[in-house]
Scaffold this active site. Sequence first.
Site, short mmCIF file in Angstrom:
data_model
loop_
_atom_site.label_atom_id
_atom_site.label_comp_id
_atom_site.label_asym_id
_atom_site.label_seq_id
_atom_site.Cartn_x
_atom_site.Cartn_y
_atom_site.Cartn_z
N LYS A 178 -31.20 2.41 47.78
CA LYS A 178 -29.85 2.72 47.32
C LYS A 178 -29.94 3.50 46.02
CE LYS A 178 -25.53 1.63 48.53
NZ LYS A 178 -25.04 1.24 49.87
N1 GLU Z 1 -23.65 3.67 52.33
C1 GLU Z 1 -23.64 3.18 53.68
C2 GLU Z 1 -24.03 1.72 53.72
O1 GLU Z 1 -23.92 1.02 52.74
C3 GLU Z 1 -24.47 4.05 54.62
C4 GLU Z 1 -25.91 4.15 54.30
C5 GLU Z 1 -26.66 5.17 55.13
O2 GLU Z 1 -26.08 5.73 56.04
O3 GLU Z 1 -27.83 5.38 54.83
O4 GLU Z 1 -24.39 1.19 54.73
#
Ligand code: GLU
Length: 409
Positions: free
Chosen positions: A97
Amino acid sequence: MAQKQIDIVSEIMGLDSNIRRYLKRVERSLIVSIPIMMDDGKLQIFEGYRVHHCTVRGPGKGGIRYSPEVNLDEVKALATWMTWKCSLLNLPLGGAKGGVCVDPRKLSKNELERLTRRYTSEIINIIGPDIDIPAPDVNTNAQVMAWIMDTYSMNKGRPVPGVVTGKPIEIGGSVGRESATGRGMFYVLEALCNKLNYDLKSMNIIIQGFGNVGGWIADILYTYGSKILAVSDITGGIYSENGLDIKELLEWRNQGKFLRDFQKTNYKHIGNDEFFSIKCDVLIPAALENQITKVNADQINCKIVLEGANGPTTPEADKILHSKSIYVVPDILANAGGVCVSYFEYIQDIHSYFWDLDRVNKELKKIIVNAFENVFTISKEKNLPLREAAYIIALSRVAKAVEFRGFFP
Ligand code: GLU
């Protein structure tokens, strides 16, 4: 919270204490400083992060958020949840993240582009199609992903679409990615209602958050025929006992306007406290983490909580909801449609072969409903809440991978 959840499930599973310790830490955290020359000629310094929680099962995967609340601990927790989410869906990806501590609403488009490009340059050595693949999250979108893809590609001297997902279709994005989180939530809710013999069409729904996740699930459920009693954004909530006209509210939002300023006969404006005590069938928290806590969990009056946001329910609140026999569909299952279609986008980019919407939605449904079935079965077999069942599956897969690979050196 993320660590506490690991502890709770490790106890139930009797997980090896070395592996437990291993899963509670993150692999690497990068803190970067992002100096930006603002339009008024003043230099402002922002702080950004990218964290890899676990890449044992594959390259890191997870969004990037822009928000004044972003801090290293938050990003670490969010990266951890991505590991479980990818594992639960059995995607060959790990958890990561990123975020920048900034209020993007205060930036011009040019400032936002400079911030994104500089942040990308700062984290360039730890992202890439086979290292870590970012995606959109709170306050980031396809345009932000396009800037990241361009910055990375300019540095490498070749187009690298597979470095991010959630891109515009024109540069290697996937059809159905933008709506994927909402669509996945719908498939999971539909599957749960089938198990419980509830008629989804006649259900009353309330949704906290009206961004990409909240907006899409509201649209999908409204179009399906369910009644949306209330929605909220950062300015507050709006409620009507006869149900809201979601199309009208989305049009309002798409003009950049807030719910606070929307007026219509029989629509009532409400605050966050009032919002959570509305009697309904399904409550969908689709905003930020830590929204359902021991302070308000008692007031909640619904049958199902469907977690669109990451980490909206604290472990204490989980207990209270469980004691009230409320089904909580955990974030790592409920909102996993987003990362699932991100995975499809990544595969399409690598193969340079693009699918149609029908294929994307069918494959998404297959993967997410299958994950739901596994979670539901374990939850019934072991008489556990859905979150704990989901964690058992997700942690076991990662733990097995760690065991096979061993501890280096
Ligand atoms: N931000 C989204 C999540 O928390 C998508 C993450 C992604 O597609 O890599 O799942």
